[in-house]
Design an enzyme around this catalytic site. Structure first.
Site, mmCIF file in Angstrom:
data_model
loop_
_atom_site.group_PDB
_atom_site.id
_atom_site.type_symbol
_atom_site.label_atom_id
_atom_site.label_comp_id
_atom_site.label_asym_id
_atom_site.label_seq_id
_atom_site.Cartn_x
_atom_site.Cartn_y
_atom_site.Cartn_z
ATOM 1 N N LYS A 70 0.844 -1.206 0.000
ATOM 2 C CA LYS A 70 0.000 0.000 0.000
ATOM 3 C C LYS A 70 0.877 1.253 0.000
ATOM 4 C CE LYS A 70 -0.162 -0.616 4.981
ATOM 5 N NZ LYS A 70 -0.819 -1.343 6.062
ATOM 6 N N TYR B 55 17.099 29.775 8.250
ATOM 7 C CA TYR B 55 15.934 30.543 8.706
ATOM 8 C C TYR B 55 15.927 30.686 10.221
ATOM 9 C CZ TYR B 55 13.578 30.459 4.157
ATOM 10 O OH TYR B 55 13.238 30.639 2.854
#
Ligand SMILES: *Cc1c(COP(=O)(O)O)cnc(C)c1O
Length: 381
Positions: free
Chosen positions: A49, A269
């Site tokens: 899956k 950042y």
């Protein structure tokens, strides 16, 4: 080793920021290892899956078929429809999340096997059988204590009272363990006993309970079919013990540029990392848009595959498309742009990265982004 299924030319390797190497030989070895673990009376299916846990179902499922796998599990009908043309007809494709109302005819016509998870789903599948005069295969799920999918004890009584097991062709009765990754949990044995007790209400049918970790709980959990996913992909099915599986996934981040910075210089950042000494910073072209979690900054490290003993911390915030490594420990070593740094692989195990990030390797694999250059390695198909 030969690369048989290379999704691009050599140049494509450099034009991507990071490279994902998927070792199909190791995948097949893992399948064989699990087969030996359960013995030859027990079938080994495969959970593929979510695009084979992010590794690429169109490469992974056929490789597992070549290793001998004949039963595949996906979550949704769409996943099953995508997988069906990739596998020969003797491969069963089972839909774990069950058939939504009105999809019965599509499932039967497409050669997909539903896992029937509710009384309503069993009734609708019985309607299809009666209407078509055929008995397409199905799997019946029982809820042994996870409260997710499957018939309750009362549902099963209604199922039996309606005589539905005579109408349906049930190839397996299954359930799923909630705590198999914790071998000490008494819930494992509790679920096993509940599953076995519920099965008594039905005629004798082949059964399936264990996924990757359940396989390692012992033979009483094996029944007739096991359904591993994560262990096939190299994840550790026995947390807190050494990983018995072979390494399948290697993720390399490509060097974009590097620089020496002075003490008190900020990186990335929000200036979350400030150098305290003269520091060599490498910028790699992999970021959170590639599934490398933003919170990984400061929590993990990379290595140069040629110098695996030198740990190179990931520093500052992870950006969308890049991250910073403190590579001071490499000194003035010459590093051509495009040099690959290992972020996941033999020296940086998936499970270690997952625990550093307070998640599981399953989530890391299924988050891996679409931008990587992917290489599938297989020496003998
Ligand atoms: C995902 C899944 C599996 C495979 O689980 P792993 O832990 O990856 O081995 C097996 N059975 C069911 C019902 C699943 O949802």
């Amino acid at each position: 080793m030969t690369v048989l299924q290379n999704e691009g030319e050599a140049g494509a390797r450099q034009s991507a920021g990071g490279w994902l190497r998927i070792d199909l030989d190791a995948l097949k070895q893992n399948y064989t290892l699990l087969r030996h673990q359960v013995g030859h009376d027990v079938a080994v299916g495969a959970a593929v899956k979510a695009d084979a846990y992010g590794l690429g179902v169109r490469h992974v499922a056929p490789a597992l078929y070549r290793a001998g796998c004949r039963r595949f599990f996906v979550a949704t009908i769409d996943e099953g429809l995508g997988l069906r043309p990739l596998l020969p007809d003797d491969a069963a494709i089972c839909i774990l999340n069950g058939p939504p109302a009105g999809t019965e005819t599509l499932l039967a016509a497409s050669g997909l096997t539903p896992v029937l998870n509710s009384l309503d789903q069993t009734r609708r599948w019985a309607v299809l059988c009666r209407k078509t005069g055929s008995r397409p295969a199905c799997i019946l799920q029982l809820d042994s204590g996870m409260s997710r999918f499957g018939l309750s004890s009362e549902d099963l009584d209604s199922f039996c009272a309606d005589g539905l097991h005579d109408v349906l062709d049930i190839t397996f009765v299954m359930s799923h363990l909630a705590c198999a990754d914790d071998a000490a949990s008494p819930r494992n044995d509790g679920q096993r006993q509940r599953f076995n007790a519920l099965r008594q209400k039905l005629p004798t049918l082949p059964a399936s309970l264990a996924a990757s970790s359940g396989i390692f709980l012992g033979t009483s959990f094996h029944h007739d079919l096991v359904r591993p996913g994560y262990a096939l992909y190299g994840g550790n099915p026995t947390p807190h013990r050494a990983n018995p599986m072979h390494q399948v996934v290697t993720l390399l981040g490509g060097l974009v540029q590097d620089r020496w910075i002075e003490p008190d210089t900020a990186v990335g950042y929000s200036a979350r990392f400030i150098a305290t000494q003269k520091t060599r910073i490498a910028t790699l072209s992999v970021g959170y848009a590639d599934g490398f979690h933003r919170r990984a900054g400061g929590l993990t490290s990379a290595v140069l595959p040629a110098r695996p003993e030198i740990s190179l911390p990931v520093v500052g915030r992870i950006s969308m498309d890049c991250m910073a490594l403190d590579i001071t420990a490499l000194g003035d070593m010459d590093l051509p742009s495009g040099t690959g740094f290992e972020l996941i692989g033999p020296h940086r195990p998936l499970d270690d990265l997952a625990s550093a990030l307070d998640t599981i390797g399953y989530e890391l694999l299924t988050s891996l982004g679409k931008r990587f250059h992917r290489e599938y390695i297989e020496s003998s198909p």
